[in-house]
Design an enzyme around this catalytic site. Sequence first.
Site, PDB file in Angstrom:
ATOM      1  N   GLY A   1     -44.605 -68.894 -20.897  1.00 48.28           N
ATOM      2  CA  GLY A   1     -45.826 -68.410 -21.726  1.00 48.28           C
ATOM      3  C   GLY A   1     -46.511 -69.494 -23.001  1.00 48.28           C
ATOM      4  O   GLY A   1     -46.578 -68.251 -23.357  1.00 48.28           O
ATOM      5  N   LYS A   2     -46.190 -70.524 -22.990  1.00 49.38           N
ATOM      6  CA  LYS A   2     -46.463 -71.411 -24.395  1.00 49.38           C
ATOM      7  C   LYS A   2     -47.977 -71.286 -24.055  1.00 49.38           C
ATOM      8  O   LYS A   2     -48.629 -71.035 -25.289  1.00 49.38           O
ATOM      9  CB  LYS A   2     -45.933 -72.391 -23.857  1.00 49.38           C
ATOM     10  N   THR A   3     -48.565 -71.295 -22.626  1.00 53.66           N
ATOM     11  CA  THR A   3     -49.985 -71.362 -23.003  1.00 53.66           C
ATOM     12  C   THR A   3     -51.070 -70.177 -22.917  1.00 53.66           C
ATOM     13  O   THR A   3     -51.386 -69.856 -23.473  1.00 53.66           O
ATOM     14  CB  THR A   3     -50.095 -72.370 -21.641  1.00 53.66           C
TER      15      THR A   3
ATOM     16  N   GLU B   1     -50.291 -79.598 -25.556  1.00 53.11           N
ATOM     17  CA  GLU B   1     -49.966 -80.743 -24.855  1.00 53.11           C
ATOM     18  C   GLU B   1     -51.439 -81.843 -24.455  1.00 53.11           C
ATOM     19  O   GLU B   1     -51.604 -82.583 -24.258  1.00 53.11           O
ATOM     20  CB  GLU B   1     -49.532 -80.827 -23.583  1.00 53.11           C
TER      21      GLU B   1
ATOM     22  N   GLY C   1     -39.903 -75.703 -23.982  1.00 52.41           N
ATOM     23  CA  GLY C   1     -39.787 -74.542 -22.924  1.00 52.41           C
ATOM     24  C   GLY C   1     -39.884 -75.112 -21.756  1.00 52.41           C
ATOM     25  O   GLY C   1     -41.321 -75.289 -21.330  1.00 52.41           O
ATOM     26  N   PRO C   2     -39.750 -74.264 -20.459  1.00 50.30           N
ATOM     27  CA  PRO C   2     -39.666 -74.855 -19.374  1.00 50.30           C
ATOM     28  C   PRO C   2     -40.830 -75.050 -18.622  1.00 50.30           C
ATOM     29  O   PRO C   2     -42.051 -73.672 -19.929  1.00 50.30           O
ATOM     30  CB  PRO C   2     -39.229 -74.714 -18.687  1.00 50.30           C
ATOM     31  N   SER C   3     -42.238 -75.840 -17.763  1.00 50.39           N
ATOM     32  CA  SER C   3     -43.537 -74.745 -17.786  1.00 50.39           C
ATOM     33  C   SER C   3     -42.818 -73.166 -17.414  1.00 50.39           C
ATOM     34  O   SER C   3     -42.383 -73.010 -16.331  1.00 50.39           O
ATOM     35  CB  SER C   3     -43.772 -75.401 -16.020  1.00 50.39           C
ATOM     36  N   GLY C   4     -44.059 -72.673 -17.537  1.00 46.82           N
ATOM     37  CA  GLY C   4     -44.201 -70.901 -17.293  1.00 46.82           C
ATOM     38  C   GLY C   4     -43.726 -70.285 -17.498  1.00 46.82           C
ATOM     39  O   GLY C   4     -43.373 -68.714 -17.653  1.00 46.82           O
TER      40      GLY C   4
END
Length: 592
Positions: free
Chosen positions: A386-388, A511, A381-384
């Site tokens: 919520g993955k991290t 990543e 998904g795009p940065s920001g």
Amino acid sequence: MSRTSKSTDQSAKPIKYNWKSFITLINKAKPSKPMLAVALSFSLISTVVGLFVPLFTKNLVDGFTLDSLESYQIILLVCVFVAQTIASGLSIYLLNKFGQQILSGLRDLLWRKLLYLPVAHYDKEETGGLISRVTNDTNVVKQVVSEHMSGFINGIISIVGSIIILFTLDWQMTLLLLVAIPLTLFIMMPLGRKMHQISRNMQNETASFTSVLTQVLSEVRLVKSSNAEPIEYERGRSGIDKLFKLGVREGKIQAFIAPLMGIVIMTLMVVIIGYGGLRVSNGSISAGELVAFILYLIQIVMPLGQITAFFTQLQKAIGATERMIDILGQDEEIHDLGSQVPTEDSAIRMKELTFYYDQGDPILKNVNFSVPSGKITALVGPSGSGKTTLFSLIERYYEPQHGSIAYGQQDINDYSLTSWRSQIGYVSQESPLMSGTIRENITYGLDRPVSDEELREVARMAYADGFIDDLPDRFDTEVGERGMKLSGGQRQRIAIARALLRNPRILMLDEATSALDSTSERVVQEALNNLMKGRTTLVIAHRLSTVVDADQIIFLDKGSITGIGTHEQLVASHSLYREFAEQQLRYQEQLS
């Protein structure tokens, strides 16, 4: 359920910090109270002995002739001075040791607390300020006890004892002498309050300056690559200037205090000598009594400065106490509360997961999905999106405001932190290393001995054995601060070896190859393949090659799941994922 210890409800009403808080904090450091009692006893002996020296001098002056001078008097006087010197020396040594016990105890309490505070606390506090609490503030508290408390107690005894003895010698001159005490306090107390205010400001500025130093020096490569030396110099210079101005203001007050004390002493000397001389001439008192008066005057006036210094330092210590008690009162993680994670592998389930930082906009919104046991699940998904943050919730760095994460049928918060985190191997993009050797970094956090054979095996599986064998000290090679003596690919392989040695059941890769060149990426990817075998794996990746073979792909956008499936399924049904895949294909074609 939360696994943090609950302190008293400090949010309900503000705590009033005073000398009682200071005493409470001292007790938490567990210094030796018998040692303090012995130290103060020696200090009192030294002070009480000193009170009789002027009387002894008076008798010598009044009855002094060569014929009347007895050898026992000289021996007695020498013994008094020797006893006073020994008692004073022992008192200073024991008080200093007592102060060091307090310093060590407080630093131990704060250091342990800082290690067990949740990650959320460090989102709000600057590291330099916390370092200042452990180093500077604890030292302020120690100084009150080891350097100023003895002077305060001895000063009180010296003043009271001297006044009592003076009243027995001549009450009229004593009353004249006592006029100077309230006058001195009237002058000193406002200056002491001003000094306290400046000292508090200096402590705060010192903490801010320490914070700037910590930030800049820890990221000195960023500073230099950005040509930011002039900017950071001005930031540091600003802190230095503020501390300089506060130091000058402190010097101004000290410049008032010392001459004023000198004027008071000289005025009293002149008055006592003048008035005393008249009384000696008319026979009201003897010359020896006048000498005794002058000596007792010194024993009264001099401690006033010590008493003022004690109260000034005590106020500084109470201010430092306030900040330390605030840290010690924070909720901390409790690692051993809860059950052990079951031995059988299970799926990880996110149930209606919602999370936001400090009442801000939601980072995750009603997230629901499962991570199958022994399979690879990729988060895209795009940065920001919520993955991290999702990784942080799984690691239990934070707790969701709504929903839960379950391992099998049980909420992960029901497991002890130690047991839960021991199941997780985490390899991030930066792969931070601690200052030390390669051996220490691979075995970091393990509480069991690790053989050279184990080290070599995990290094081989991580494809790290080749470059380690080329180093002069092999596993005992120093990696430098944050591992800066190694390349990015080498640091990644050390991190993978560390994860392999822990043998985790759950693997989280954030990543892990995105910052590497193509050659390093291929080697690290091979190492990751070894690491992922048979483990429940969650992968955050921006590269198509990392996720295309995943058993399941979760597409996150603005905190919500917008697609779940395999690569082929999402390419066919999810326009944003299809765009992501096409961009990656074009990027790979450009590289080739």
